[in-house]
Design an enzyme around this catalytic site. Structure first.
Site, PDB file in Angstrom:
ATOM      1  N   TYR A  48      53.260  13.982  -5.203  1.00  0.00           N
ATOM      2  CA  TYR A  48      52.066  12.839  -6.279  1.00  0.00           C
ATOM      3  C   TYR A  48      50.965  14.395  -6.752  1.00  0.00           C
ATOM      4  CZ  TYR A  48      48.131  10.559  -7.632  1.00  0.00           C
ATOM      5  OH  TYR A  48      46.651  10.130  -8.351  1.00  0.00           O
ATOM      6  N   GLY A  68      44.338  -1.641 -13.490  1.00  0.00           N
ATOM      7  CA  GLY A  68      44.288  -0.865 -12.392  1.00  0.00           C
ATOM      8  C   GLY A  68      42.911  -0.887 -11.999  1.00  0.00           C
ATOM      9  N   LYS A 111      50.986  15.533 -10.487  1.00  0.00           N
ATOM     10  CA  LYS A 111      49.669  16.025 -10.903  1.00  0.00           C
ATOM     11  C   LYS A 111      48.983  17.425 -11.352  1.00  0.00           C
ATOM     12  CE  LYS A 111      47.985  11.379 -11.319  1.00  0.00           C
ATOM     13  NZ  LYS A 111      47.096  10.925 -12.540  1.00  0.00           N
TER      14      LYS A 111
END
Ligand code: UDP
Length: 336
Positions: free
Chosen positions: A148, A10, A152
């Site tokens: 998200y 990434g 997380k």
């Protein structure tokens, strides 16, 4: 030192890979290439790099990748607001189960862990200076925008519990809008999106009223700090913010990009409902307090926004050339 980087193909993972290899470390990458790309690693020629294609959801792939590893940097995650809104189930699975798998495998392998988390976990807290123990202000869990941050947050709790209950040496960093060459705009990130539009003389799409603010930080400042934190036992069981110094509105950012690149582009305000989906909630403001990172590892995000914009634009132009070797070379030049 043998490192495993999940998500090493990434944007941030590939810069981290280069940094560790340049120090003489061994690096194993585990990446399923869902958002990462081998092109990000094209500028690297090293016998100390091994690449495994696979997901952190795949136990067998994890076992192979963990062989002989001393330290794991866990970056593999479903990222980008656009992708998370469009594929909430996949992102929840990867971001929760994947992290649990990595922590479990690290425990078995007696490896230390650096978990990469995000400023998203602070949600709608618009404080002047978000410190690590700031409250989280999240919207409804039924709005996929917040999944998200929710996932997380669970990852961080998992990491903390592994440290407490199993003695796993694990540190957490929360990244605030890290940008730089090789970041793609495909998943909605604003800096590469607007720069690509400016290079093509297309209108720059600024969402909402454009007065929302962020503090962008340069990947070249963030990666060394991540590594130093992973080597600081005082950071185990803790989270550390890493963000930029300068708060800027997205409208100002768009204006600066146009001016710096000498683009003919105009700015187009796009309502959130059009950009994402009905009921989308943005964060108005997100300002890090970097005091903990400064005290712990001397963190100083010195690269100015203009320099960041120029380096991202140079990398993008370079990658568009037919004989391109990827973005790696342009970044090397920046630091020469
Ligand atoms: N944004 C924008 N135009 C774009 C992409 C994003 O105005 O083409 C806005 C987005 O709504 C947000 C800010 O830019 O307010 C930062 O977006 P990004 O997805 O890069 O990061 P995050 O929202 O996670 O901070």
């Amino acid at each position: 030192m043998k490192n495993l980087i999940t998500g090493g193909a990434g944007f941030i993972g590939s810069h981290l890979t280069e940094f560790l290899l340049n120090r003489g470390d061994d690096v194993v990458i585990l990446d399923d290439l869902s958002t990462g790309s081998l092109e990000n690693l094209a500028g690297i020629a090293s016998e100390k790099l091994r690449f495994f294609s696979g997901s952190v959801l795949d136990q067998e792939a994890l076992q192979h990748a963990f062989t002989g590893v001393d330290r794991v940097f866990h970056l593999a995650a479903a990222v980008g607001v656009k992708r998370i809104v469009e594929e909430p189930l996949e992102s929840l699975r990867t971001n929760i189960h994947g992290t649990e798998n990595v922590l479990d495998a690290a425990c078995e392998a007696h490896a230390s862990v650096l978990l990469v988390s995000t400023s998203e976990i602070y949600g709608k807290n618009t404080s002047d200076s978000l410190s690590e123990d700031a409250d989280r202000v999240l919207g409804s869990p039924l709005k996929s925008r917040w999944t998200y941050a929710a996932a997380k947050g669970i990852d961080e709790s998992f990491a903390h519990a592994y440290w407490q209950s199993e003695g796993l040496p694990v540190a957490i960093v929360r990244l605030f809008n890290t940008v730089g060459p090789r970041q793609t705009g495909r998943y909605g990130m604003v800096v590469p999106n607007l720069i690509a539009q400016a290079l093509d003389d297309q209108p720059l799409t600024v969402f909402g009223d454009g007065r929302q603010t962020r503090c962008f930080s340069y990947v070249g400042d963030i990666v060394p700090a991540i590594v130093r934190i992973s080597e600081t036992p005082q950071a185990y069981g803790q989270a550390v913010n890493l963000g930029g110094k300068r708060e800027i509105s997205i409208l100002e950012l768009a204006e600066r990009i146009i001016a710096l690149l000498g683009s003919q582009s105009t700015i187009q305000l796009v309502p959130y409902e059009e950009a994402y989906a009905d009921g989308f909630e943005d964060m108005r403001r997100r300002v890090p307090n970097n005091a903990k990172a400064a005290a712990m590892v001397g963190f100083d995000p010195a690269t100015e926004l203009d320099e960041i914009i120029r380096s991202v634009a140079a990398g993008m132009e370079d990658s568009r050339r037919p004989d391109s070797h990827g973005y790696a070379e342009s970044r090397m030049q920046l630091h020469r």
